[in-house]
Design a protein around this motif. Structure first.
Motif, PDB file in Angstrom:
ATOM      1  N   ASN A   1     -37.222 -19.485 -23.016  1.00  0.00           N
ATOM      2  CA  ASN A   1     -37.432 -18.278 -23.250  1.00  0.00           C
ATOM      3  C   ASN A   1     -37.967 -17.740 -22.149  1.00  0.00           C
ATOM      4  OD1 ASN A   1     -36.344 -18.534 -25.999  1.00  0.00           O
ATOM      5  ND2 ASN A   1     -38.326 -19.462 -26.558  1.00  0.00           N
ATOM      6  N   GLY A   2     -37.783 -16.289 -22.029  1.00  0.00           N
ATOM      7  CA  GLY A   2     -38.501 -15.756 -20.795  1.00  0.00           C
ATOM      8  C   GLY A   2     -37.452 -15.505 -19.820  1.00  0.00           C
ATOM      9  N   LYS A   3     -36.265 -16.058 -19.699  1.00  0.00           N
ATOM     10  CA  LYS A   3     -35.267 -15.974 -18.752  1.00  0.00           C
ATOM     11  C   LYS A   3     -34.703 -14.512 -18.312  1.00  0.00           C
ATOM     12  CE  LYS A   3     -31.530 -17.495 -21.966  1.00  0.00           C
ATOM     13  NZ  LYS A   3     -32.299 -17.470 -22.977  1.00  0.00           N
ATOM     14  N   ASP A   4     -34.609 -13.937 -19.556  1.00  0.00           N
ATOM     15  CA  ASP A   4     -34.078 -12.527 -19.635  1.00  0.00           C
ATOM     16  C   ASP A   4     -35.042 -11.293 -18.750  1.00  0.00           C
ATOM     17  OD1 ASP A   4     -32.970 -10.149 -19.955  1.00  0.00           O
ATOM     18  OD2 ASP A   4     -32.165 -10.311 -21.914  1.00  0.00           O
ATOM     19  N   TRP A   5     -34.823 -11.092 -17.495  1.00  0.00           N
ATOM     20  CA  TRP A   5     -35.580 -10.297 -16.712  1.00  0.00           C
ATOM     21  C   TRP A   5     -35.643  -8.884 -17.402  1.00  0.00           C
ATOM     22  CZ3 TRP A   5     -38.684 -13.210 -13.879  1.00  0.00           C
ATOM     23  CH2 TRP A   5     -39.450 -12.645 -13.060  1.00  0.00           C
ATOM     24  N   GLY A   6     -34.701  -8.501 -17.887  1.00  0.00           N
ATOM     25  CA  GLY A   6     -34.454  -7.224 -18.624  1.00  0.00           C
ATOM     26  C   GLY A   6     -35.232  -7.286 -19.938  1.00  0.00           C
ATOM     27  N   GLU A   7     -35.489  -8.212 -20.459  1.00  0.00           N
ATOM     28  CA  GLU A   7     -36.354  -8.262 -21.669  1.00  0.00           C
ATOM     29  C   GLU A   7     -37.669  -7.819 -21.501  1.00  0.00           C
ATOM     30  OE1 GLU A   7     -35.518 -11.136 -25.057  1.00  0.00           O
ATOM     31  OE2 GLU A   7     -37.099 -12.112 -23.810  1.00  0.00           O
ATOM     32  N   GLY A   8     -38.038  -8.314 -20.036  1.00  0.00           N
ATOM     33  CA  GLY A   8     -39.463  -8.197 -19.350  1.00  0.00           C
ATOM     34  C   GLY A   8     -40.589  -8.828 -20.221  1.00  0.00           C
ATOM     35  N   LEU A   9     -40.498 -10.234 -20.741  1.00  0.00           N
ATOM     36  CA  LEU A   9     -41.660 -10.538 -21.397  1.00  0.00           C
ATOM     37  C   LEU A   9     -42.863 -10.944 -20.027  1.00  0.00           C
ATOM     38  CD1 LEU A   9     -42.268 -11.748 -24.187  1.00  0.00           C
ATOM     39  CD2 LEU A   9     -41.298 -14.059 -23.441  1.00  0.00           C
ATOM     40  N   PHE A  10     -44.067 -10.580 -20.754  1.00  0.00           N
ATOM     41  CA  PHE A  10     -45.058 -10.659 -19.606  1.00  0.00           C
ATOM     42  C   PHE A  10     -45.154  -9.740 -18.575  1.00  0.00           C
ATOM     43  CE2 PHE A  10     -44.560 -14.973 -21.570  1.00  0.00           C
ATOM     44  CZ  PHE A  10     -45.924 -14.769 -22.534  1.00  0.00           C
TER      45      PHE A  10
ATOM     46  N   VAL B   1     -33.644   0.596 -26.317  1.00  0.00           N
ATOM     47  CA  VAL B   1     -33.605  -0.475 -25.409  1.00  0.00           C
ATOM     48  C   VAL B   1     -34.671  -0.053 -24.531  1.00  0.00           C
ATOM     49  CG1 VAL B   1     -32.490  -1.304 -23.267  1.00  0.00           C
ATOM     50  CG2 VAL B   1     -31.191  -1.133 -25.312  1.00  0.00           C
ATOM     51  N   TYR B   2     -34.847   1.018 -24.140  1.00  0.00           N
ATOM     52  CA  TYR B   2     -36.060   1.503 -23.159  1.00  0.00           C
ATOM     53  C   TYR B   2     -37.523   1.449 -23.980  1.00  0.00           C
ATOM     54  CZ  TYR B   2     -32.904   3.134 -19.753  1.00  0.00           C
ATOM     55  OH  TYR B   2     -31.652   3.156 -18.860  1.00  0.00           O
TER      56      TYR B   2
ATOM     57  N   LEU C   1     -39.965  -8.379 -32.837  1.00  0.00           N
ATOM     58  CA  LEU C   1     -39.702  -7.251 -31.679  1.00  0.00           C
ATOM     59  C   LEU C   1     -38.628  -7.755 -30.819  1.00  0.00           C
ATOM     60  CD1 LEU C   1     -40.414  -4.773 -30.230  1.00  0.00           C
ATOM     61  CD2 LEU C   1     -42.230  -6.024 -28.972  1.00  0.00           C
ATOM     62  N   LEU C   2     -38.518  -8.975 -30.534  1.00  0.00           N
ATOM     63  CA  LEU C   2     -37.695  -9.468 -29.521  1.00  0.00           C
ATOM     64  C   LEU C   2     -36.219  -9.741 -30.086  1.00  0.00           C
ATOM     65  CD1 LEU C   2     -39.670 -12.375 -27.761  1.00  0.00           C
ATOM     66  CD2 LEU C   2     -38.873 -10.349 -26.799  1.00  0.00           C
ATOM     67  N   GLN C   3     -36.257  -9.894 -31.553  1.00  0.00           N
ATOM     68  CA  GLN C   3     -34.887 -10.063 -32.215  1.00  0.00           C
ATOM     69  C   GLN C   3     -34.398  -8.614 -32.351  1.00  0.00           C
ATOM     70  OE1 GLN C   3     -35.680 -11.973 -36.225  1.00  0.00           O
ATOM     71  NE2 GLN C   3     -36.151 -13.787 -35.015  1.00  0.00           N
ATOM     72  N   ASP C   4     -35.214  -7.694 -32.596  1.00  0.00           N
ATOM     73  CA  ASP C   4     -34.728  -6.162 -32.527  1.00  0.00           C
ATOM     74  C   ASP C   4     -34.330  -5.729 -31.239  1.00  0.00           C
ATOM     75  OD1 ASP C   4     -35.647  -5.859 -35.119  1.00  0.00           O
ATOM     76  OD2 ASP C   4     -37.377  -4.995 -34.673  1.00  0.00           O
ATOM     77  N   TYR C   5     -34.875  -6.113 -29.905  1.00  0.00           N
ATOM     78  CA  TYR C   5     -34.219  -5.741 -28.933  1.00  0.00           C
ATOM     79  C   TYR C   5     -33.184  -6.612 -28.653  1.00  0.00           C
ATOM     80  CZ  TYR C   5     -33.859  -5.969 -23.750  1.00  0.00           C
ATOM     81  OH  TYR C   5     -33.427  -5.865 -22.491  1.00  0.00           O
TER      82      TYR C   5
END
Length: 468
Positions: free
Chosen positions: A277-286, A401-402, A435-439
């Motif tokens: 988890n955290g691999k998706d750079w577009g998701e932008g976790l942290f 998305v944004y 929030l992550l599921q919605d995104y």
């Protein structure tokens, strides 16, 4: 005091537009200090100083919107260079990798940055290199810091990408003393701050004689590395160091690994990033929230910019390939000589090819930034002056998305901090799950969007095949 009446840097800090670079703390130590908050660096306003500085602090801050923007800085530094609205000023644009030594194997991608720094040192173009290296003897437990390297061996210790918070106030103070010449390596906003300091006469020209710009999707909180290590079964107190771009010989360059070295153990634990988890750079976790208001993808204030060649022709090579934008004569001469000597394997690439390699970053920092600026204006919140006009995204889905990305950036680090305090990182995952599921649902669970992406990827391959 209303938001309108506050000093500009108060607005920058309070609205989380401070990236934590440390430029203000270096230039105005009586007014600013650096503090850690939610795993990132942030400037802190000190009680009013007795005298006002000659230079307005907001003109030094790369995220205030005051002072020169990247286009204006580029025009001042490289007036004879060609212009591209995506890349900024440029002399040449290249794609390839290092042939000489073990630079390619030891780097995150094609080995270009470490090779260049070593070559600058060996040729006497600079006396030292200012870059991020593993931290030494820090009381705060941080793993990486800005440091000065004066040998090739020290430079190689700083190879690879560090997705980790750093600040430069201390190291700038060191290099501003004396008369030695340094190469400075930084992400786009750090390089911009260095240029503003030089223009204001607060930093010697030779303290950053050559600026090397890094590709930057965004700056992470230190909790990013801790969360990845936790998923690998390693607790924070057991971490010796982290390798965020561990090359996996049996996978494409884009599918790199994450490696964590544990205290008292010789062999690091390696996990494919695709499994974490955290691999998706577009998701932008942290993600540092200030990164959501940046519009510089190609480090337009740097003498040379180096990024990853996320292109169909190169992405399957696990050894890694670089894309490069050269703006100044010194680096252009060094690179051309090395290509002719066979030490570098690079070929010319068009501006379109380089823009294609960073297409997602450009989209997020142009169309996405326009949307985020418009959202702030809509809510009556201060927004910095940028090079794009505020405008809400036309597609309702793109707006979501944004909006979700900004929410993830603004909440993730604080939630992780709370979970750590409670002694259970799983509480972070529970708090962020909705929030992550919605995104993810917005991005992926949409047939028209998936078909559009598939068509875009196919078109990208055709375009790349046609480009030099």
């Amino acid at each position: 005091m209303s938001d309108c009446d506050k000093p500009l840097l108060d607005k920058v800090i309070e609205n989380r537009n401070c990236i934590g670079c440390g430029a203000c703390a270096f230039a105005f130590p009586e007014q600013f200090a650096m503090r850690a908050i939610h795993g990132s660096w942030q400037a802190q306003l000190l009680p009013a100083a007795a005298t006002e500085p000659d230079t307005a602090p907001e003109t030094i801050c790369p995220h205030s919107g005051a002072g020169l923007d990247e286009t204006e800085i580029g025009a001042r530094l490289y007036p004879q260079a060609k212009k591209d609205p995506r890349l900024g000023r440029y002399r040449s644009t290249l794609v390839g990798h290092v042939e000489e030594g073990g630079f390619r194997a030891g780097g995150s991608s094609g080995g270009m940055i470490t090779w260049l720094l070593a070559d600058l040192l060996e040729r006497g173009e600079v006396d030292g290199v200012v870059h991020v290296r593993p931290a030494m003897h820090r009381d705060d437990g941080l793993l990486f810091e800005y440091a000065i390297s004066t040998t090739v061996e020290q430079v190689q210790e700083g190879a690879k990408s560090r997705y980790y918070p750093i600040e430069m106030s201390g190291v700038l103070k060191l290099v501003n003393e004396g008369d030695k010449r340094f190469a400075f390596v930084g992400i786009p906003c750090f390089v911009k701050a260095v240029r503003q300091l030089q223009f204001a006469g607060l930093l010697r020209k030779d303290a950053a004689r050559i600026c090397v710009g890094l590709v930057c999707g965004h700056l992470k909180s230190k909790y990013f590395g801790e969360y990845l290590a936790w998923q690998a079964g390693v607790a924070e107190e057991e971490i010796e160091t982290l390798d965020f771009r561990h090359k996996l010989a049996d996978r494409p360059a884009s599918q790199y690994g994450f490696a964590v070295s544990q205290r008292g153990k010789d062999t690091p634990l390696v996990r494919p990033m695709q499994d974490l988890n955290g691999k998706d750079w577009g998701e932008g976790l942290f993600k540092n929230p200030a990164c959501e208001f940046c519009d510089d993808v190609f480090a337009e204030c740097a003498d040379i910019w180096v990024g990853d060649a996320w292109l169909p022709r190169h992405v399957d090579d696990p050894a890694g390939t670089n894309v490069v934008v050269i703006r100044d004569e010194v680096t252009a001469t060094l690179v051309q000589a090395a290509i002719e000597d066979g030490r570098l394997s690079f070929e010319e690439a068009s501006c379109d090819t380089l823009a294609l390699s960073q297409a997602a970053g450009l989209r997020h920092r142009r169309a996405g930034l326009s949307h985020r600026l418009a959202r702030r204006i809509e809510k009556g919140i201060w927004a910095p002056r940028k090079r794009v006009e505020p405008a809400l995204a036309k597609s309702p889905r793109r707006r979501l998305v944004y909006d979700y990305r900004l929410q993830i950036a603004e909440t993730g680090a604080a939630q992780f901090e709370a979970a750590k305090a409670a002694g259970d990182v799983r509480l972070f995952e529970q708090a962020m799950a909705g929030l992550l599921q919605d995104y993810r649902r917005t991005v992926r669970d949409n047939l028209p969007l998936r078909l559009a992406k598939k068509a875009w990827r196919f078109g990208r391959k055709l375009l790349h095949a046609a480009l030099p």
